[in-house]
Design a protein around this motif. Structure first.
Motif, PDB file in Angstrom:
ATOM      1  N   MET A 201      70.139  52.354 129.512  1.00  0.00           N
ATOM      2  CA  MET A 201      70.205  51.016 128.925  1.00  0.00           C
ATOM      3  C   MET A 201      70.314  51.085 127.419  1.00  0.00           C
ATOM      4  SD  MET A 201      67.687  48.643 131.071  1.00  0.00           S
ATOM      5  CE  MET A 201      67.927  48.467 132.827  1.00  0.00           C
ATOM      6  N   ASN A 202      70.860  50.020 126.869  1.00  0.00           N
ATOM      7  CA  ASN A 202      70.967  49.940 125.423  1.00  0.00           C
ATOM      8  C   ASN A 202      70.379  48.614 124.950  1.00  0.00           C
ATOM      9  OD1 ASN A 202      71.658  50.298 122.808  1.00  0.00           O
ATOM     10  ND2 ASN A 202      73.767  50.915 123.194  1.00  0.00           N
ATOM     11  N   CYS A 203      71.122  47.507 125.180  1.00  0.00           N
ATOM     12  CA  CYS A 203      70.635  46.221 124.662  1.00  0.00           C
ATOM     13  C   CYS A 203      69.478  45.660 125.498  1.00  0.00           C
ATOM     14  CB  CYS A 203      71.778  45.215 124.600  1.00  0.00           C
ATOM     15  SG  CYS A 203      72.371  44.702 126.223  1.00  0.00           S
TER      16      CYS A 203
ATOM     17  N   GLY B 214      71.944  42.238 128.829  1.00  0.00           N
ATOM     18  CA  GLY B 214      73.226  41.837 129.418  1.00  0.00           C
ATOM     19  C   GLY B 214      74.361  41.671 128.428  1.00  0.00           C
TER      20      GLY B 214
ATOM     21  N   TYR C 206      74.543  43.620 135.996  1.00  0.00           N
ATOM     22  CA  TYR C 206      73.817  44.264 134.905  1.00  0.00           C
ATOM     23  C   TYR C 206      72.428  44.634 135.416  1.00  0.00           C
ATOM     24  CZ  TYR C 206      77.316  42.226 131.775  1.00  0.00           C
ATOM     25  OH  TYR C 206      78.477  41.889 131.149  1.00  0.00           O
TER      26      TYR C 206
HETATM   27  S1  FES Z   1      71.612  47.417 128.765  1.00  0.00           S
HETATM   28 FE1  FES Z   1      73.161  46.317 127.727  1.00  0.00          FE
HETATM   29  S2  FES Z   1      74.052  45.172 129.327  1.00  0.00           S
HETATM   30 FE2  FES Z   1      72.354  46.098 130.279  1.00  0.00          FE
END
Ligand code: FES
Ligand code: FAD
Length: 265
Positions: A230-232, A235, A246
């Motif tokens: 995961m990053n953000c 979503g 997502y």
């Molecule tokens: S971690 Fe960025 S869209 Fe799910």
């Protein structure tokens, strides 16, 4: 507009070592969340990692963490009174409200037991709303068993099955030796009015699903927590996508029929 990436500060109330590579942080956070949801946890200058809620309390938040890399190793150095940053709660957890009135079979392996501790604490709080509650918890060895101090309490309230892969030289713990999947296979589990809630390594999950299907469980009676990079966490970046879903926003907990064709992608 509110910046969704802006974290808030939390203070460590206590640090507890669970095993040689796993620890639990209790934080001075009070936030409404579902069992199975997660926080994005960060330390300035080091990085951020998604970590599931490992508690269900209106007094504090607990995170149980496996030391595998940059962020988790740095979190392992925190002490009582230290500060860290969190964003969240994020994602969809286990739909506990919808599951009231059912038999729950809670199945976890290794550090996958951490989010299930949140489920167990929820069920302790609302025990009269559920029917039979059975736990299957598998670990590599006795030293790797998490939440040892909670297990004896859980055993008084629920049917708890614990297994370790490696035979211990000597232990006072009441554990079976062998894979947890073997214990599940041998158990008489009734599928009627039951649901299975799982978290653990994909290989364990795949075996358990096969066993449950043989015992008459339908795909929509199985809930799985999926792990993706995961990053953000909200979503936007697309890092955690499973065929149009997502993991961070539509999961991490999915009903098995929603992801069964893609879960190994
Ligand atoms: S971690 Fe960025 S869209 Fe799910
Ligand atoms: C929704 C969600 C909930 C999670 N909950 C917990 C939790 O409660 N406790 C816990 O200890 N861990 C949890 N994790 C896993 C944790 O986020 C990762 O282990 C974390 O990224 C480690 O960060 P790091 O900087 O310490 O390690 P890194 O240096 O980033 O990585 C160490 C190793 O782990 C691999 N890795 C990193 N993230 C993932 C991932 N998501 N899936 C598979 N491999 C990965 C890397 O490729 C690398 O090989 C969760 C992950 C997700 C997606």
């Amino acid at each position: 507009m509110k910046n969704p990436y802006l974290p808030r500060e939390a203070k460590v109330i206590s640090f507890k070592r669970e095993s040689s590579d796993n620890f639990t942080l209790r934080l001075n956070l009070k936030m409404k969340h579902e069992p199975g949801q997660f926080l994005q946890v960060s330390l300035p200058g080091i990085g951020e990692a998604p970590i599931s809620f490992a508690s269900y309390s209106d007094k504090h938040v607990e995170l149980s963490i496996h030391e595998v890399g940059n962020v988790t190793n740095a979190l392992a150095k925190l002490k009582k009174g230290d500060k860290l940053l969190v964003r969240g709660p994020y994602g969809k957890g286990y739909p506990m409200e919808e599951l009231k009135g059912k038999n729950l079979i809670i199945m976890g392996g290794g550090c996958g037991v951490a989010p299930l501790k949140g489920v167990i604490e929820y069920v302790e709080k609302f025990k009269k709303d559920f029917d039979d509650i059975i736990l299957f918890l598998g670990f590599r060895s006795v030293d790797d068993i998490l939440f040892k101090d909670h297990l004896s309490k859980w055993k008084k309230k629920f049917c708890v099955n614990t297994s370790v892969d490696k035979r211990p030289v000597k232990t006072c713990f009441d554990v079976k030796v062998g894979f947890i999947t073997k214990l599940i296979e041998k158990s008489r589990l009734k599928s009627e009015n039951s649901v299975a809630l799982m978290c653990g390594p994909p290989i364990m999950i795949n075996f358990i699903i096969k066993i449950l299907k043989d015992k008459g469980f339908k795909d929509n009676q199985i809930f799985v927590s999926a792990e993706r990079m995961m990053n953000c966490g909200i979503g936007i970046c697309g890092h955690c996508m499973i065929h149009g879903k997502y993991t961070c926003r539509d999961g991490p907990v999915f009903r098995y029929d929603e992801i069964k064709d893609y879960q190994n992608d």
